[in-house]
Design a protein around this motif. Structure first.
Motif, PDB file in Angstrom:
ATOM      1  N   LYS A 150       2.383   9.560  15.866  1.00 50.76           N
ATOM      2  CA  LYS A 150       3.527  10.358  15.418  1.00 50.76           C
ATOM      3  C   LYS A 150       3.567  10.401  13.892  1.00 50.76           C
ATOM      4  CE  LYS A 150       6.286   9.370  19.493  1.00 50.76           C
ATOM      5  NZ  LYS A 150       5.435   8.499  20.263  1.00 50.76           N
ATOM      6  N   THR A 151       4.285  11.358  13.358  1.00 54.45           N
ATOM      7  CA  THR A 151       4.310  11.556  11.906  1.00 54.45           C
ATOM      8  C   THR A 151       4.936  10.384  11.151  1.00 54.45           C
ATOM      9  OG1 THR A 151       6.375  12.788  12.117  1.00 54.45           O
ATOM     10  CG2 THR A 151       4.348  14.076  12.013  1.00 54.45           C
ATOM     11  N   ASP A 152       5.796   9.612  11.798  1.00 53.00           N
ATOM     12  CA  ASP A 152       6.419   8.493  11.095  1.00 53.00           C
ATOM     13  C   ASP A 152       5.698   7.164  11.326  1.00 53.00           C
ATOM     14  OD1 ASP A 152       7.188   8.366  13.751  1.00 53.00           O
ATOM     15  OD2 ASP A 152       9.248   7.744  13.317  1.00 53.00           O
ATOM     16  N   ASP A 153       4.547   7.214  11.993  1.00 55.68           N
ATOM     17  CA  ASP A 153       3.747   6.001  12.188  1.00 55.68           C
ATOM     18  C   ASP A 153       3.022   5.625  10.900  1.00 55.68           C
ATOM     19  OD1 ASP A 153       4.392   5.728  14.882  1.00 55.68           O
ATOM     20  OD2 ASP A 153       2.674   6.912  15.548  1.00 55.68           O
ATOM     21  N   THR A 154       2.754   4.342  10.745  1.00 50.83           N
ATOM     22  CA  THR A 154       1.892   3.871   9.667  1.00 50.83           C
ATOM     23  C   THR A 154       0.491   3.752  10.246  1.00 50.83           C
ATOM     24  OG1 THR A 154       3.672   2.661   8.576  1.00 50.83           O
ATOM     25  CG2 THR A 154       1.416   1.968   8.067  1.00 50.83           C
ATOM     26  N   GLU A 177      -4.693  -5.954   3.817  1.00 53.50           N
ATOM     27  CA  GLU A 177      -5.576  -7.088   4.102  1.00 53.50           C
ATOM     28  C   GLU A 177      -5.486  -7.437   5.585  1.00 53.50           C
ATOM     29  OE1 GLU A 177      -7.664  -8.288   1.873  1.00 53.50           O
ATOM     30  OE2 GLU A 177      -6.840  -7.079   0.252  1.00 53.50           O
ATOM     31  N   SER A 178      -6.493  -8.103   6.107  1.00 54.36           N
ATOM     32  CA  SER A 178      -6.529  -8.433   7.531  1.00 54.36           C
ATOM     33  C   SER A 178      -5.365  -9.335   7.939  1.00 54.36           C
ATOM     34  CB  SER A 178      -7.868  -9.072   7.911  1.00 54.36           C
ATOM     35  OG  SER A 178      -8.080 -10.247   7.166  1.00 54.36           O
ATOM     36  N   ASP A 179      -4.973 -10.279   7.087  1.00 52.00           N
ATOM     37  CA  ASP A 179      -3.844 -11.149   7.438  1.00 52.00           C
ATOM     38  C   ASP A 179      -2.528 -10.368   7.465  1.00 52.00           C
ATOM     39  OD1 ASP A 179      -4.078 -10.897   4.639  1.00 52.00           O
ATOM     40  OD2 ASP A 179      -3.074 -12.801   4.266  1.00 52.00           O
ATOM     41  N   GLU A 180      -2.397  -9.366   6.596  1.00 51.90           N
ATOM     42  CA  GLU A 180      -1.210  -8.508   6.628  1.00 51.90           C
ATOM     43  C   GLU A 180      -1.174  -7.686   7.914  1.00 51.90           C
ATOM     44  OE1 GLU A 180      -0.154  -6.946   2.292  1.00 51.90           O
ATOM     45  OE2 GLU A 180      -2.322  -6.776   2.713  1.00 51.90           O
ATOM     46  N   LEU A 181      -2.335  -7.177   8.320  1.00 49.04           N
ATOM     47  CA  LEU A 181      -2.418  -6.403   9.554  1.00 49.04           C
ATOM     48  C   LEU A 181      -2.064  -7.269  10.757  1.00 49.04           C
ATOM     49  CD1 LEU A 181      -3.029  -3.861  11.159  1.00 49.04           C
ATOM     50  CD2 LEU A 181      -5.452  -4.466  11.061  1.00 49.04           C
ATOM     51  N   LYS A 182      -2.564  -8.511  10.793  1.00 49.58           N
ATOM     52  CA  LYS A 182      -2.261  -9.411  11.904  1.00 49.58           C
ATOM     53  C   LYS A 182      -0.759  -9.628  12.049  1.00 49.58           C
ATOM     54  CE  LYS A 182      -6.580 -11.975  11.763  1.00 49.58           C
ATOM     55  NZ  LYS A 182      -7.237 -13.230  11.379  1.00 49.58           N
ATOM     56  N   ALA A 183      -0.060  -9.647  10.927  1.00 50.85           N
ATOM     57  CA  ALA A 183       1.388  -9.897  10.955  1.00 50.85           C
ATOM     58  C   ALA A 183       2.179  -8.708  11.515  1.00 50.85           C
ATOM     59  CB  ALA A 183       1.880 -10.242   9.546  1.00 50.85           C
ATOM     60  N   ILE A 184       1.628  -7.485  11.421  1.00 49.14           N
ATOM     61  CA  ILE A 184       2.382  -6.299  11.839  1.00 49.14           C
ATOM     62  C   ILE A 184       1.748  -5.537  12.996  1.00 49.14           C
ATOM     63  CG2 ILE A 184       3.387  -5.973   9.551  1.00 49.14           C
ATOM     64  CD1 ILE A 184       1.307  -3.684   9.144  1.00 49.14           C
ATOM     65  N   VAL A 185       0.621  -5.998  13.485  1.00 51.30           N
ATOM     66  CA  VAL A 185      -0.173  -5.244  14.456  1.00 51.30           C
ATOM     67  C   VAL A 185       0.608  -4.859  15.713  1.00 51.30           C
ATOM     68  CG1 VAL A 185      -1.198  -7.228  15.635  1.00 51.30           C
ATOM     69  CG2 VAL A 185      -2.466  -5.071  15.491  1.00 51.30           C
ATOM     70  N   ASN A 186       1.546  -5.660  16.130  1.00 50.39           N
ATOM     71  CA  ASN A 186       2.277  -5.388  17.366  1.00 50.39           C
ATOM     72  C   ASN A 186       3.543  -4.554  17.174  1.00 50.39           C
ATOM     73  OD1 ASN A 186       0.433  -6.742  19.065  1.00 50.39           O
ATOM     74  ND2 ASN A 186       1.288  -8.697  18.390  1.00 50.39           N
ATOM     75  N   GLN A 187       3.817  -4.151  15.960  1.00 48.44           N
ATOM     76  CA  GLN A 187       4.981  -3.299  15.731  1.00 48.44           C
ATOM     77  C   GLN A 187       4.706  -1.905  16.281  1.00 48.44           C
ATOM     78  OE1 GLN A 187       6.110  -3.412  11.601  1.00 48.44           O
ATOM     79  NE2 GLN A 187       6.381  -5.629  11.622  1.00 48.44           N
ATOM     80  N   PRO A 188       5.710  -1.257  16.884  1.00 50.88           N
ATOM     81  CA  PRO A 188       5.478   0.024  17.563  1.00 50.88           C
ATOM     82  C   PRO A 188       5.051   1.176  16.648  1.00 50.88           C
ATOM     83  CG  PRO A 188       7.815  -0.545  17.557  1.00 50.88           C
ATOM     84  CD  PRO A 188       7.087  -1.722  17.003  1.00 50.88           C
ATOM     85  N   LYS A 189       5.396   1.150  15.397  1.00 47.41           N
ATOM     86  CA  LYS A 189       5.068   2.266  14.497  1.00 47.41           C
ATOM     87  C   LYS A 189       3.742   2.064  13.761  1.00 47.41           C
ATOM     88  CE  LYS A 189       9.230   4.569  14.410  1.00 47.41           C
ATOM     89  NZ  LYS A 189       9.113   5.609  15.367  1.00 47.41           N
ATOM     90  N   ILE A 190       2.996   1.033  14.139  1.00 52.75           N
ATOM     91  CA  ILE A 190       1.690   0.776  13.537  1.00 52.75           C
ATOM     92  C   ILE A 190       0.621   1.329  14.476  1.00 52.75           C
ATOM     93  CG2 ILE A 190       0.044  -0.996  12.789  1.00 52.75           C
ATOM     94  CD1 ILE A 190       2.531  -0.782  11.003  1.00 52.75           C
TER      95      ILE A 190
END
Length: 142
Positions: free
Chosen positions: A102-106, A35-48
């Protein structure tokens, strides 16, 4: 056909049928959609990594900040005389390498066509055993 053979066949067929678990739509949503709110919460993580799966000119006009652009022609094998053939895993790995994926990215994929287009990339990645792939539920609404 002999009635005994018929009975044996029916018993074998019935015994070989599995009792499959019913499809759990909530589990599918949790596994493959974000969901968009879930994405907003993790968008700045390096593996996203966010993938805008639309034509380049549309991407240039608007896109989610930090998203990279991929379009259908990027995931086609152009060694054939006709279009639409799925790119090889090697081609996808080369493309992703150029994009810094990278292969371990989400991977979070979106489009502006109700996920009709981005589902093609999702499907291709499923064929090549990519496991950390989600579709942005609802896509990008203009």
């Amino acid at each position: 056909m002999n009635w005994r053979i018929s009975i044996i066949l029916i018993v074998v067929i019935t015994a070989s049928c599995k009792n499959e678990k019913a499809v759990d739509l909530a589990e599918i949503k949790e596994s493959y959609l974000i969901e968009s709110d879930e994405l907003k919460a993790i968008v700045n993580q390096p593996k996203i990594k966010i993938i805008d799966f639309r034509k380049k000119d549309i991407y240039k006009n608007e896109h989610i900040a930090g998203a990279v652009n991929i379009w259908r022609t990027d995931i086609e094998d152009d060694s054939f005389n006709y279009k639409g053939i799925m790119a090889s895993k090697t081609q996808i790995e080369l493309l992703f390498g150029k994009l810094g994926i990278k292969t371990d990215d989400t991977l979070i994929i979106y489009d502006d066509n109700g996920l009709c287009d981005s589902a093609r990339l999702w499907w291709l990645l499923q064929n090549y055993d990519f496991t950390n792939v989600k579709l942005l539920h609802g896509g990008l609404k203009s």
